[in-house]
Design an enzyme around this catalytic site. Structure first.
Site, PDB file in Angstrom:
ATOM      1  N   SER A  21       2.447  -0.766  -4.921  1.00  0.00           N
ATOM      2  CA  SER A  21       3.891  -0.697  -5.173  1.00  0.00           C
ATOM      3  C   SER A  21       4.398  -1.692  -6.210  1.00  0.00           C
ATOM      4  CB  SER A  21       4.654  -0.942  -3.877  1.00  0.00           C
ATOM      5  OG  SER A  21       4.788   0.260  -3.174  1.00  0.00           O
ATOM      6  N   LYS A  64       5.775  -0.369  -9.332  1.00  0.00           N
ATOM      7  CA  LYS A  64       7.136   0.198  -9.393  1.00  0.00           C
ATOM      8  C   LYS A  64       8.066  -0.680 -10.231  1.00  0.00           C
ATOM      9  CE  LYS A  64       6.811   2.252  -4.730  1.00  0.00           C
ATOM     10  NZ  LYS A  64       6.978   1.923  -3.296  1.00  0.00           N
ATOM     11  N   TYR A  77       2.275   8.906 -10.338  1.00  0.00           N
ATOM     12  CA  TYR A  77       2.630   7.748  -9.500  1.00  0.00           C
ATOM     13  C   TYR A  77       1.385   7.206  -8.774  1.00  0.00           C
ATOM     14  CZ  TYR A  77       4.266   5.448  -5.241  1.00  0.00           C
ATOM     15  OH  TYR A  77       4.438   4.564  -4.205  1.00  0.00           O
ATOM     16  N   TYR A 123      11.207  -4.330   0.556  1.00  0.00           N
ATOM     17  CA  TYR A 123      11.681  -3.250   1.419  1.00  0.00           C
ATOM     18  C   TYR A 123      12.736  -3.753   2.404  1.00  0.00           C
ATOM     19  CZ  TYR A 123       7.280  -1.752  -0.536  1.00  0.00           C
ATOM     20  OH  TYR A 123       6.268  -1.492  -1.393  1.00  0.00           O
ATOM     21  N   VAL A 169       0.902  -2.648  -0.865  1.00  0.00           N
ATOM     22  CA  VAL A 169       0.141  -2.523   0.385  1.00  0.00           C
ATOM     23  C   VAL A 169      -1.310  -2.964   0.305  1.00  0.00           C
ATOM     24  CG1 VAL A 169       1.391  -0.742   1.653  1.00  0.00           C
ATOM     25  CG2 VAL A 169      -0.314  -0.068  -0.017  1.00  0.00           C
TER      26      VAL A 169
HETATM   27  N1  GLN Z   1       0.692   3.951  -3.255  1.00  0.00           N
HETATM   28  C1  GLN Z   1       1.364   3.483  -2.091  1.00  0.00           C
HETATM   29  C2  GLN Z   1       2.194   4.589  -1.465  1.00  0.00           C
HETATM   30  O1  GLN Z   1       2.812   5.310  -2.157  1.00  0.00           O
HETATM   31  C3  GLN Z   1       2.203   2.313  -2.446  1.00  0.00           C
HETATM   32  C4  GLN Z   1       2.992   1.768  -1.273  1.00  0.00           C
HETATM   33  C5  GLN Z   1       3.139   0.287  -1.266  1.00  0.00           C
HETATM   34  O2  GLN Z   1       2.431  -0.470  -1.927  1.00  0.00           O
HETATM   35  N2  GLN Z   1       4.020  -0.153  -0.420  1.00  0.00           N
HETATM   36  O3  GLN Z   1       2.239   4.770  -0.288  1.00  0.00           O
END
Ligand code: GLN
Length: 340
Positions: free
Chosen positions: A83, A86, A209, A261, A279
Site C-alpha cells: 500500500s 498508493k 494496481y 487507515y 501489509v
Molecule cells: N496489495 C494489498 C491489497 O490490495 C495492499 C494492502 C495494504 O498494503 N494494506 O490488499
C-alpha cells in the site's frame, strides 16, 4: 471542498533542522536496538506468499534532505511495497491532474474503516473517499496517464523508480500470489464502476494496481522516497526533480489524514508526522523539510500497520524533534526584545 481562499498568496514553508550527523546516526541505531525484541503483532497472510515472510526481519533507515543516509538492521532487505505505492501513484496522478481535480475525483477524507472496506464505498454513495484505501487507490491508478494498462504500469514503475533513485523491480511471486487471490479488490473495482467512479476497465485497473503493490523496495528505498516528498519533490540522492513541491504538500496532507487507515488519528497523535504503511511490513514516514524514514518489520497490528516500524518511528519522532505539532514556549529573553 473547503475554499481556503489563498489564491495568489505567496507561499512559505514551516520547517526546522535535524540534530547533527553523529547524533542522528546513533539515534537511528537506538530506535532499532530498543525495539528489536518486540514480538507483538502478526504477519499478514491474506495474500498467501506474504505469510512466508521472516517475522524477525527489522530495518530502519533515515535519509536526510541533503542525501545523508543512516541505517540500522535489515535496511537493505527487499519486500513488496504494497500500500505504500498508493502514496506515490497519488503524487504522480496529482502532478498530472492537479490539486482540485484529484481531490474531487478521489477525495481526501478518512473512512474510519479498514483499507479494503466495501461498506465505506456504500456509505459514501460510491465515492472512494481517499487514495490510501483500496477503493481510492484503484480509482487513482485508473487515472494514470497511458493508452493501455501496460503504458500505465510502465509510467508507474518509472515514476516510483524516480522517487527511489533506482530501477525498482516487480516481485513476480508476490504479484502472482495476489493476482490469484484478490477477489475482494476486483469486487471493489466493479462496485466503483457501477457508481461511474472508474474511467477504465475495472479488472485491468486491479491488475495494474496489483503490479504496483508488488514492486520490491527496502527500508532504504522507502526512506529515499520519503526524503523526496520531504524535499519539495527533488530526490536528494539523485538530484532529480520528480514532482512539484505543491504535489508533495498535497500528498503529505493525505498521508497525515489517511496513511495508517482507521489508526491514522492514533498515529498522528503519537508520532505527529505523515506516514504510510503496507501489509508486508513497510512503513514510510516523512518529516517535511528534514528527512524520510523507512522502516520494515513484518509483524502487523490489527489495522495492518508494522508494529516495530511504528515503535521505531515514534522514538525517532520524539528524539529528533520531528512531531509537526510540537512547540516550546517562546523564550522570555526573545519576547522582551520583540515589543509590538
Ligand atoms: N496489495 C494489498 C491489497 O490490495 C495492499 C494492502 C495494504 O498494503 N494494506 O490488499
Amino acid at each position: 471542498m473547503l475554499d481556503s481562499n489563498v489564491e495568489g498568496v505567496e507561499q512559505s514553508v514551516s520547517t526546522g533542522s535535524l540534530p547533527g550527523w553523529e547524533q542522528v546516526d546513533s539515534l537511528v541505531v537506538a530506535s532499532h536496538t530498543r525495539n528489536r525484541a518486540c514480538q507483538d503483532g502478526a504477519v499478514a497472510d491474506y495474500i498467501p506468499v506474504l505469510a512466508q515472510a521472516d517475522p524477525e526481519l527489522f530495518g530502519v533507515c533515515v535519509v536526510e534532505v541533503d542525501g545523508g543516509v543512516h541505517l540500522a538492521g535489515d535496511a537493505d532487505v527487499e519486500f513488496s511495497i504494497q500500500s505504500i505505492s498508493k502514496a506515490f501513484v497519488y503524487a504522480l496522478v496529482c502532478e498530472e491532474f492537479g490539486h482540485a481535480a484529484v481531490a474531487d475525483l478521489v477525495g481526501v477524507n478518512n473512512t474510519g474503516l479498514a483499507f479494503n472496506s466495501v461498506i465505506a464505498i456504500e456509505l459514501n454513495d460510491g465515492h472512494p473517499m481517499n487514495p490510501m484505501v483500496n477503493a481510492g487507490a484503484l480509482a487513482t491508478t485508473a487515472l494514470m496517464p497511458g493508452a493501455t494498462p501496460d503504458e500505465q504500469w510502465n509510467a508507474i514503475r518509472k515514476g516510483l523508480s524516480a522517487f527511489a533513485g533506482r530501477e525498482l523491480e516487480l516481485d513476480q511471486e508476490v504479484y502472482r500470489s495476489e493476482a490469484a487471490t484478490n477477489t475482494r479488490n476486483r469486487a471493489i473495482a466493479r462496485l466503483l464502476e457501477s457508481y461511474g467512479r472508474i474511467n477504465r476497465d475495472p479488472l485491468e485497473a486491479v491488475d495494474v494496481y496489483t503490479k504496483q503493490c508488488s514492486l520490491r523496495v527496502s527500508a532504504r528505498d522507502l526512506a529515499i522516497m520519503g526524503a523526496t516528498l520531504a524535499d519539495g519533490g527533488v530526490n536528494p540522492v539523485t538530484g532529480q526533480s520528480v514532482v512539484s513541491a505543491e504535489v508533495c504538500r498535497d500528498t503529505l496532507a493525505i498521508l497525515a489524514a489517511n496513511g495508517l487507515y482507521e489508526r491514522s488519528g492514533e498515529w498522528l497523535f503519537e508520532i505527529g508526522l505523515p506516514g504510510k504503511s503496507g501489509v508486508s511490513g513497510g512503513l514510510l514516514t516523512v518529516s517535511p523539510g528534514k528527512a524520510g524514514i523507512g522502516a520494515f518489520s513484518p509483524r502487523l497490528d490489527p489495522a495492518g500497520n508494522s508494529v516495530r516500524g511504528q515503535q521505531a518511528t515514534a522514538y525517532l519522532s520524539r528524539v529528533l524533534g520531528l512531531n509537526i505539532f510540537a512547540s516550546q514556549a517562546y523564550a522570555p529573553s526573545e519576547r522582551s526584545t520583540n515589543v509590538h
